[in-house]
Design an enzyme around this catalytic site. Sequence first.
Site, PDB file in Angstrom:
ATOM      1  N   ASP A  10       0.846  -1.207   0.000  1.00 40.00           N
ATOM      2  CA  ASP A  10       0.000   0.000   0.000  1.00 40.00           C
ATOM      3  C   ASP A  10       0.878   1.253   0.000  1.00 40.00           C
ATOM      4  O   ASP A  10       0.813   2.044   0.924  1.00 40.00           O
ATOM      5  CB  ASP A  10      -0.957  -0.009   1.209  1.00 40.00           C
ATOM      6  CG  ASP A  10      -0.239   0.017   2.547  1.00 40.00           C
ATOM      7  OD1 ASP A  10       0.951  -0.382   2.601  1.00 40.00           O
ATOM      8  OD2 ASP A  10      -0.842   0.463   3.546  1.00 40.00           O
ATOM      9  N   ASP A  15       6.788   1.122   1.955  1.00 37.81           N
ATOM     10  CA  ASP A  15       6.471   0.142   0.895  1.00 37.81           C
ATOM     11  C   ASP A  15       7.294   0.434  -0.357  1.00 37.81           C
ATOM     12  O   ASP A  15       7.740  -0.486  -1.051  1.00 37.81           O
ATOM     13  CB  ASP A  15       4.991   0.214   0.507  1.00 37.81           C
ATOM     14  CG  ASP A  15       4.050   0.003   1.665  1.00 37.81           C
ATOM     15  OD1 ASP A  15       3.540  -1.110   1.827  1.00 37.81           O
ATOM     16  OD2 ASP A  15       3.830   0.971   2.419  1.00 37.81           O
ATOM     17  N   THR A 126       2.767  -6.039   2.888  1.00 34.73           N
ATOM     18  CA  THR A 126       3.235  -4.946   3.747  1.00 34.73           C
ATOM     19  C   THR A 126       2.159  -3.882   3.935  1.00 34.73           C
ATOM     20  O   THR A 126       2.460  -2.724   4.224  1.00 34.73           O
ATOM     21  CB  THR A 126       4.516  -4.304   3.170  1.00 34.73           C
ATOM     22  OG1 THR A 126       4.222  -3.800   1.858  1.00 34.73           O
ATOM     23  CG2 THR A 126       5.659  -5.298   3.118  1.00 34.73           C
ATOM     24  N   ASN A 168      -1.369  -1.845  10.022  1.00 33.72           N
ATOM     25  CA  ASN A 168      -1.753  -2.846   9.014  1.00 33.72           C
ATOM     26  C   ASN A 168      -2.755  -3.850   9.577  1.00 33.72           C
ATOM     27  O   ASN A 168      -3.683  -4.279   8.874  1.00 33.72           O
ATOM     28  CB  ASN A 168      -0.524  -3.605   8.503  1.00 33.72           C
ATOM     29  CG  ASN A 168       0.353  -2.754   7.605  1.00 33.72           C
ATOM     30  OD1 ASN A 168      -0.101  -1.743   7.076  1.00 33.72           O
ATOM     31  ND2 ASN A 168       1.598  -3.158   7.442  1.00 33.72           N
TER      32      ASN A 168
HETATM   33  C1  BDR Z   1       2.864   0.045   8.630  1.00 34.51           C
HETATM   34  O1  BDR Z   1       1.794   0.942   8.376  1.00 34.51           O
HETATM   35  C2  BDR Z   1       2.047   1.711   7.227  1.00 34.51           C
HETATM   36  O2  BDR Z   1       1.820   3.054   7.475  1.00 34.51           O
HETATM   37  C3  BDR Z   1       3.469   1.432   6.811  1.00 34.51           C
HETATM   38  O3  BDR Z   1       3.576   1.422   5.400  1.00 34.51           O
HETATM   39  C4  BDR Z   1       3.763   0.092   7.410  1.00 34.51           C
HETATM   40  O4  BDR Z   1       3.412  -0.959   6.524  1.00 34.51           O
HETATM   41  C5  BDR Z   1       3.530   0.447   9.933  1.00 34.51           C
HETATM   42  O5  BDR Z   1       2.619   0.377  10.979  1.00 34.51           O
HETATM   43 CA    CA Z   2       2.880  -0.539   4.212  1.00 34.91          CA
END
Ligand code: BDR
Ligand code: CA
Length: 318
Positions: A10, A15, A126, A168
């Site tokens: 995302d 990422d 991710t 996430n």
């Molecule tokens: C995760 O949340 C997103 O903001 C970042 O890309 C990472 O995957 C960290 O908590």
């Molecule tokens: Ca991410």
Amino acid sequence: MPVPVILDCDPGHDDAFNILLAAAHPAIDLLAITTVAGNQTLEKTTLNARRVCAAAGVRGVPIAAGRDRPLHGPRRIAEDIHGASGLDGPGFAQGEPDVPLDPRDAVTLVRDVLLARPEPVTLVPTGPLTNIAVLLLAHPELAGRIERIVLMGGSTDRGNTTPAAEFNILCDPEAADIVFRSGVPVTMFGLNATHQARATPEVVARIAELGTPLSALCVDLLTYFATTYREVFGFDAPPLHDPLTVAHLIDPSLVTVVRAAVAVELNGTHTRGATLVDLHGVTGRPADVEVGMEVDTEGFWDLIVEAVRTLGGRGTTS
Ligand code: BDR
Ligand code: CA
């Protein structure tokens, strides 16, 4: 043999660096990139994935858009961290990136890749785990085609989006629960590990010294990320969470892991989306998840700097 990998992401500043690392390193065979709503809307994270690939000259890797909302509950974005575009900071080339969008949806693309490959493939999510959960629900017969799932999410400690939950996992707790209970081997890099991988001014200077259009873009990404992490969390340098996943696949010695049972809280009054990592074996549940712990930060940043050096100059950054 390089590790065959599908990134599900995302983008999102961290990422973006994971895409660069996976595309650049010869130990990784990047088969596809899929996108999910998370740091920004699906439309924006998908455009960002294409922009990053265009800027880095990553061509021939199919990119497909996935789910635009979680299985249950409200949609969240992380605009306070990643900005209105999801990748604020650099001046990306405007208009349509010269990297196409695959017409298939993300789950169909992943299915096609899994079926086409002779060997099992590693999935690297991710972002929120919605796409992966939908894949496992829709195609349980494909679980055996997945070597393992190496994800960024959760923590052995507290959260960053609520006191209990990491972004996430909180975005789609039901999806995370499906993934952790799927029976597919899972390796988890949570905040307890990723907060060690901070882009200090020294790291940013190393990237700047590369002197390429791509390195300048990466410096702009990290500079923006540093500002929001300082404002929101008071960090002196921003943690580059997501690339611990691919770094681990390249060199497993970069992050120590322990085995533990992991459960996702779905119902807590204040703790929905928390990951309960049973480090001391008190629950008696099988210790079936690999959990990242201590990071060799120097080795990690060497990989990131080398990736930016390798890809520098190949892309279209203006
Ligand atoms: C995760 O949340 C997103 O903001 C970042 O890309 C990472 O995957 C960290 O908590
Ligand atoms: Ca991410």
